[in-house]
Design an enzyme around this catalytic site. Structure first.
Site, PDB file in Angstrom:
ATOM      1  N   LYS A   1       0.585  -1.326  -0.223  1.00  0.00           N
ATOM      2  CA  LYS A   1       0.040   0.052  -0.030  1.00  0.00           C
ATOM      3  C   LYS A   1       0.700   1.226  -0.034  1.00  0.00           C
ATOM      4  CE  LYS A   1      -3.880  -1.833   2.414  1.00  0.00           C
ATOM      5  NZ  LYS A   1      -4.541  -2.489   3.349  1.00  0.00           N
TER       6      LYS A   1
ATOM      7  N   GLN B   1      -5.333  -2.136   9.700  1.00  0.00           N
ATOM      8  CA  GLN B   1      -4.811  -2.985   8.811  1.00  0.00           C
ATOM      9  C   GLN B   1      -5.269  -3.726   9.788  1.00  0.00           C
ATOM     10  OE1 GLN B   1      -3.755  -3.031   6.133  1.00  0.00           O
ATOM     11  NE2 GLN B   1      -3.922  -5.316   6.103  1.00  0.00           N
TER      12      GLN B   1
ATOM     13  N   ASP C   1     -11.770   2.231   4.006  1.00  0.00           N
ATOM     14  CA  ASP C   1     -11.979   0.651   3.734  1.00  0.00           C
ATOM     15  C   ASP C   1     -12.765   0.497   3.330  1.00  0.00           C
ATOM     16  OD1 ASP C   1      -9.344  -0.915   4.015  1.00  0.00           O
ATOM     17  OD2 ASP C   1      -9.681  -0.894   5.901  1.00  0.00           O
TER      18      ASP C   1
HETATM   19  N1  GUN Z   1      -6.730  -7.022   5.442  1.00  0.00           N
HETATM   20  C1  GUN Z   1      -6.621  -8.090   5.162  1.00  0.00           C
HETATM   21  N2  GUN Z   1      -7.387  -6.758   3.618  1.00  0.00           N
HETATM   22  C2  GUN Z   1      -7.587  -5.518   4.469  1.00  0.00           C
HETATM   23  C3  GUN Z   1      -7.610  -4.759   3.946  1.00  0.00           C
HETATM   24  O1  GUN Z   1      -8.615  -3.746   2.735  1.00  0.00           O
HETATM   25  N3  GUN Z   1      -8.241  -3.241   4.745  1.00  0.00           N
HETATM   26  C4  GUN Z   1      -7.621  -3.605   6.252  1.00  0.00           C
HETATM   27  N4  GUN Z   1      -8.146  -2.379   6.661  1.00  0.00           N
HETATM   28  N5  GUN Z   1      -7.253  -4.962   6.351  1.00  0.00           N
HETATM   29  C5  GUN Z   1      -6.637  -5.842   5.681  1.00  0.00           C
END
Ligand code: GUN
Length: 282
Positions: free
Chosen positions: A48, A92, A117
């Site tokens: 990311k 996350q 998200d």
């Molecule tokens: N863990 C796995 N994929 C994601 C996501 O898209 N967002 C978040 N916050 N945690 C994750």
């Protein structure tokens, strides 16, 4: 017949290229909150940050030890909600075991305008209305929709069968496909005759996290197969779909890795741009 391989990279590159000028003009900022050192999360967060840097999106990575308390995490969320320089933020997942039962409270605490998200009830709920209200969709379903659009795969009138009913993939992709005129079936661990369902799919979406569970005998000839699963096995990363056998019967199929994965970060960045635009007009 060998299937068209639906790679995510060209789709993600095109989307990121189209977002770059908006990122420059709007200058949004994304904060990533990470608790503990879950290996998969480390890798996702790295990807990311890398993609954000590539398009010039400002980021801040706030890390906490696994032992952090819920009140400290909630105070961080309240501060990020109040900080006008922060366009959006994500926490996350998964959280460490002692915080995992509080994930719904954590998500609920995020200001819906900053919920890039798209995991909160407000943004998920809006998706029930129509495509016009899918402002901050969760990244993975949004990435799937973008891939179907890029590869010109028709959705209207098709039977989409989704395996997996999670709040972040299965349920929202069901709603997005329904909004686009598909007939949608959602299957899950309690579905009685899974094969009878998956065999009917024009578009089959597997989002379970069980390596190789979708085998050739479960797929209709000519189906479009989208594999969202990622499992770490002794043979490396594997999807939910047994790619080697299914590619001979499908008309199109996403690989793992290299399919839906690259799309999710691009979708997150798009949400940061959308969030900034909507904050400017509210
Ligand atoms: N863990 C796995 N994929 C994601 C996501 O898209 N967002 C978040 N916050 N945690 C994750």
């Amino acid at each position: 017949m060998s299937a068209l391989i639906l790679r995510g990279a060209p789709v993600a590159e095109a989307l990121l290229a189209s977002l770059k000028s908006e990122v420059t003009a709007l200058n949004p900022k994304l904060v990533i909150v990470q608790v503990g050192d879950d290996p998969a999360s480390q890798s996702y967060v790295r990807q990311k940050l890398k993609s954000c840097e590539a398009v010039g999106l400002r980021t801040e990575h706030r890390t906490f030890k696994a032992e952090v308390t819920l009140p400290v995490l909630m105070k961080t969320i309240a501060d990020l909600n109040a900080d006008s320089d922060v366009t959006g933020f994500i926490v996350q997942l998964p959280l460490p075991a002692h915080l995992q039962p509080h994930v719904p409270d954590v998500i609920k605490a995020i200001d819906p305008k900053k919920d890039v998200d798209g995991f909160g009830a407000y943004n998920l709920g809006k998706m029930f209305l129509s495509t016009d209200f899918e402002h901050l969709p969760p990244a993975t379903p949004a990435g799937i929709i973008e891939m179907l659009r890029f590869y010109e795969i028709p959705v209207e009138g098709k039977h989409a069968v989704i395996v997996g009913r999670s709040n972040i993939v299965g349920k929202p992709i069901a709603m997005m496909l329904l909004n686009r005129g598909a007939t949608v079936t959602v299957c899950h661990s309690r579905t009685q005759d899974l094969k009878a369902m998956t065999k009917q799919a024009d578009i089959l979406i597997a989002a379970v996290g069980k390596a190789g569970m979708i085998t050739k005998d479960m797929v209709k000839k000519g189906a479009v197969v989208i594999d969202v699963g990622v499992s770490r096995t002794k043979d490396g990363l594997k999807g939910d779909v047994d790619f080697e056998s299914v590619k001979d019967i499908a008309s199109a199929i996403t690989p793992v890795p290299g399919g839906v994965g690259p799309m999710t970060v691009a979708s997150l960045i798009r949400n940061c741009v959308t969030a900034k635009k909507r904050q400017m007009h509210s």
